[in-house]
Every structure is written in structure tokens, then in C-alpha cells.
Design an enzyme around this catalytic site. Structure first.
Site, PDB file in Angstrom:
ATOM      1  N   CYS A  16      -0.476 -44.435 -35.816  1.00 58.13           N
ATOM      2  CA  CYS A  16      -1.633 -45.146 -35.247  1.00 58.13           C
ATOM      3  C   CYS A  16      -2.871 -44.244 -35.181  1.00 58.13           C
ATOM      4  O   CYS A  16      -3.454 -43.958 -36.208  1.00 58.13           O
ATOM      5  CB  CYS A  16      -1.277 -45.786 -33.912  1.00 58.13           C
ATOM      6  SG  CYS A  16      -2.129 -47.363 -33.739  1.00 58.13           S
ATOM      7  N   HIS A  42       3.524 -49.381 -35.337  1.00 56.59           N
ATOM      8  CA  HIS A  42       4.356 -48.580 -34.430  1.00 56.59           C
ATOM      9  C   HIS A  42       5.834 -48.674 -34.789  1.00 56.59           C
ATOM     10  O   HIS A  42       6.496 -49.634 -34.387  1.00 56.59           O
ATOM     11  CB  HIS A  42       4.137 -49.052 -32.987  1.00 56.59           C
ATOM     12  CG  HIS A  42       2.838 -48.586 -32.436  1.00 56.59           C
ATOM     13  ND1 HIS A  42       2.694 -47.371 -31.806  1.00 56.59           N
ATOM     14  CD2 HIS A  42       1.607 -49.141 -32.462  1.00 56.59           C
ATOM     15  CE1 HIS A  42       1.437 -47.205 -31.446  1.00 56.59           C
ATOM     16  NE2 HIS A  42       0.750 -48.269 -31.834  1.00 56.59           N
ATOM     17  N   GLU A  59       8.291 -47.160 -33.551  1.00 58.37           N
ATOM     18  CA  GLU A  59       9.169 -47.118 -32.366  1.00 58.37           C
ATOM     19  C   GLU A  59       9.353 -48.509 -31.768  1.00 58.37           C
ATOM     20  O   GLU A  59      10.311 -48.748 -31.042  1.00 58.37           O
ATOM     21  CB  GLU A  59       8.609 -46.149 -31.315  1.00 58.37           C
ATOM     22  CG  GLU A  59       7.474 -46.665 -30.433  1.00 58.37           C
ATOM     23  CD  GLU A  59       6.131 -46.773 -31.129  1.00 58.37           C
ATOM     24  OE1 GLU A  59       6.048 -46.423 -32.318  1.00 58.37           O
ATOM     25  OE2 GLU A  59       5.151 -47.222 -30.491  1.00 58.37           O
TER      26      GLU A  59
HETATM   27  N1  LIG Z   1      -2.357 -47.314 -30.764  1.00 60.79           N
HETATM   28  C1  LIG Z   1      -3.252 -46.442 -31.217  1.00 60.79           C
HETATM   29  O1  LIG Z   1      -2.971 -45.284 -31.452  1.00 60.79           O
HETATM   30  C2  LIG Z   1      -4.674 -46.963 -31.359  1.00 60.79           C
HETATM   31  C3  LIG Z   1      -5.566 -46.112 -32.204  1.00 60.79           C
HETATM   32  C4  LIG Z   1      -7.038 -46.430 -31.986  1.00 60.79           C
HETATM   33  N2  LIG Z   1      -7.433 -46.124 -30.648  1.00 60.79           N
HETATM   34  C5  LIG Z   1      -7.317 -47.879 -32.320  1.00 60.79           C
HETATM   35  O2  LIG Z   1      -7.540 -48.689 -31.441  1.00 60.79           O
HETATM   36  O3  LIG Z   1      -7.317 -48.245 -33.472  1.00 60.79           O
END
Ligand SMILES: NC(=O)CC[C@H](N)C(=O)O
Length: 366
Positions: free
Chosen positions: A259, A344, A346
Site C-alpha cells: 500500500c 492488502h 494480509e
Molecule cells: N493503506 C495505505 O497504506 C494507504 C496509502 C495511502 N495513504 C493512500 O491512501 O493511498
């Protein structure tokens, strides 16, 4: 309007809209970018996900709170088993109906949890209307208030604030493993689900270092692999972290970026990460693995992304794409030994379709 807690609540949007509902949780108000998730469950995990720092979350599912909030369960090595961090991270919560818990392991109600942690909640609003508005206009900043009325809106610009200062640890944190080797996690607000995913693939020590550590501070742990974590806010503000990524990638130690970590890798290697109109926040988003043509259902929480294939860094292979809007959801570099995913693996909460990515990372490390 009759409110069950005898308290009104409001959402003040910066486009001038004011929405009235009922207040719950803590009495008070908070600023944030207003975003929505379509996940039908997993509110204890979502609310404690540090990537939501600076955001007011709307849950589109009409009833929230049915299964209450469990007691925090911590593993022997201090990884949290059922929340993503020690506390609520969202600035406020908006739901259609806030309900009382009915479940064997409910420890407190959603209302009690928010009250305890000083987080305002707003219920009895038309979340469908709000989501349609955000989908038309894009995300908008706002103020959520529970039991308080405001007369003016102070300036607020989500995209220019570095929220990682609030979510990254100040000191190094060690989660001891069964095998005396190290994985270093560059922690901008890591989800404990990610720590558990890494731990249960490797059983190595996991060393969490502050988000703004430099390459020397990381390399002194002689890591077998390095994980760049998820985290809140605009990745384009994090120049120091981008420099660290660049320096680390020279060592050819396997890297997993998740992410925010994926976005940082993209910027470090010369790609572009831009703001999306209203982001991806859900636990049923399809992605296609372009290397195998298989599709997976995945968990997303991001407001920035690689918007098109031309924004990928040079010399990396596109890996995952969202077939709905063609957002790039991952890339891979065999030469540099990097796995980089926007979603994600996980999956906390969410479907376990892509937990194999941790195993793939393990093979690279070994
Ligand atoms: N879940 C995250 O790591 C989000 C990454 C970043 N802050 C976004 O909103 O795209």
C-alpha cells in the site's frame, strides 16, 4: 429527529453542505477527509487501521455495531491478533444505524468504544446520499461533530499533512521470532495483520523501525528482507522515505512494499502516484494477476495510486490490475527482488486469496 442518545450530530462539508443526524461515541468534533468503505464487516479492524489517520470514515453497510467490539488479544511476541493497532485511528465514524451488540465475545459496544477513545460518531444520516455525492464530486474534507454545533470551518488540507508523524513509532520495536534472523519493517503505521502475516510465514524476528529511518539505521540489523508498510496520507510528501527506499534498493535485499510502501517504491524508482477521485476502500475488490491471468478478490484501502500503466517505474513488470477501473494494483522487479502491491495481502478484514504473497516473499528471502 429523535436521537437515541439524546444528542444531535452534524457533518459539515467544505463544499458548504451540512448534514444533520444523531451524535454517538465521544462528544466533540474532528477534522478529516471524508471517505467511504463498502466493507460489510470488519469495523474493529478498519477503525484501528493507521492508514485511516486524518480521515472520517463512512461505512455504507446500513447496520454497524451488531457484533460489538472484542477484547484486544495479543500474541506472545506482542503482535495484536484482532485489531490493526492499539487504538482507534479514524477521526470520526459515520453510519446509517449504530446498533447494540449481540455476540458472545463482544466486550463493549461501538458507542462505548468510540466514547472511551474520544472519537465522535454520527448516525441516522443518509449514507447512500453521501456516497453518491462523493462518487460524483470526489472526496471532500469535512468536520464531524457529535453533540456540538460549529459556526465556522477552519482551513484544512488533508493532502498537505504528513500523518505518518502520528502513526509511526518513535523508537524501534522488536517482535521476537523463533528463528534468529531479521525482517525489518519500515513502519509508517503498520497494520498488525501485516506483522502477523509476515511472522507466520517466516518466524523470524520482526524489527519495526520509524518511518523516517535512513538506510544505515536499517542495514545494521542485517535484514533478510525489508518490508515498507502501509500508512496514512499523501505519499508524495515523504521525500526522506523515498530516498531511503532508493538507497535500500541498491543492496538487492528482497523488498515487499504494501500500500503506502508500494507507492513509495513507485516514486523512488521514477513512477508516478496520484490522488484518485474517491479511492478504493472495500474487501471485495477484484485484481487480475497479469503474469498468470488469474483473478483474486482483495482488500483495499487507498486514496492514491498508479493511475495508468504509463505511470509505472521503468524496468518493472506490471503485476496486478483492477479490471473495473484499470488502476495498477501491483508491480514486480525480479532483477531488484521487489514485490510491490497496492492492495492488502494480509486481508484483515477480507478474503485470504492473496496471502500467498507472503510465501512468495519468503522464497525470495531464502
Ligand atoms: N493503506 C495505505 O497504506 C494507504 C496509502 C495511502 N495513504 C493512500 O491512501 O493511498
Amino acid at each position: 429527529m429523535i436521537c437515541k442518545r439524546n444528542r444531535k450530530g452534524y457533518l459539515y462539508l467544505y463544499d458548504g453542505t451540512i448534514i444533520e443526524g444523531c451524535g454517538f461515541g465521544s462528544q466533540g468534533y474532528n477534522f478529516g477527509e471524508v471517505v467511504f468503505t463498502t466493507s460489510m464487516n470488519g469495523y474493529p479492524e478498519a477503525l484501528t487501521d493507521p492508514s485511516y489517520k486524518g480521515q472520517i470514515l463512512i461505512i455504507t453497510h446500513p447496520l454497524v455495531g451488531n457484533y460489538g467490539v472484542p477484547k484486544m488479544k495479543v500474541m506472545d511476541n506482542n503482535i495484536i491478533d484482532n485489531f490493526e493497532s492499539e487504538k482507534i485511528q479514524v477521526e470520526g465514524l459515520i453510519v446509517s444505524e449504530e446498533t447494540e451488540p449481540r455476540k458472545w465475545n463482544s466486550y463493549m459496544s461501538l458507542h462505548e468504544w468510540l466514547s472511551d477513545q474520544g472519537i465522535p460518531g454520527l448516525s441516522d444520516v443518509d449514507t447512500r446520499f453521501l456516497v453518491k455525492k462523493i462518487r460524483d464530486q470526489g472526496v471532500v474534507p469535512g468536520i464531524i461533530s457529535s453533540g456540538v454545533e460549529l459556526s465556522e470551518l477552519k482551513k484544512y488540507n488533508y493532502d498537505s499533512i504528513d500523518f505518518t508523524d502520528l502513526t509511526s513509532p518513535k523508537e524501534i520495536i522488536l517482535h521476537k521470532g523463533k528463528i534468529d534472523k531479521n525482517i525489518v519493517v519500515i513502519d509508517c503505521g503498520v497494520k498488525h495483520g501485516i506483522l502477523k502475516g509476515i511472522y507466520e510465514s517466516f518466524y523470524y524476528n520482526i524489527i519495526r523501525v520509524p518511518c523516517k529511518s535512513n538506510a544505515n539505521e536499517i542495514m545494521k540489523f542485517n535484514p533478510g528482507g525489508i518490508v515498507f508498510s502501509n500508512g496514512p496520507g499523501n505519499p508524495n510528501l515523504l521525500n526522506k522515505l523515498i530516498d531511503t527506499y532508493n538507497a535500500i534498493s541498491e543492496y538487492k535485499i528482497p523488498i515487499l512494499g504494501i500500500c503506502l510502501g508500494h507507492q513509495i517504491g513507485t516514486l523512488a524508482l521514477g513512477g508516478k502516484v496520484k490522488k484518485m477521485k474517491y479511492g478504493h476502500r472495500a474487501i471485495n475488490k477484484p485484481v487480475i494477476d497479469l503474469t498468470t491471468e488469474k483473478s483474486y478478490i482483495t482488500t483495499h484501502n487507498h486514496g492514491y495510486a498508479i493511475l495508468s500503466i504509463k505511470d509505472l517505474p521503468n524496468n518493472v513488470k506490471p503485476w496486478f490490475i483492477d479490471p473495473d477501473d484499470k488502476i495498477i494494483e501491483g508491480w514486480i522487479s525480479e532483477e531488484k527482488k521487489i514485490l510491490s502491491v497496492q492492495f492488502h495481502p494480509e486481508a484483515r478484514p477480507g478474503p485470504l486469496d492473496t496471502t500467498w504473497i507472503f510465501e512468495k516473499f519468503k522464497k525470495m528471502v531464502e
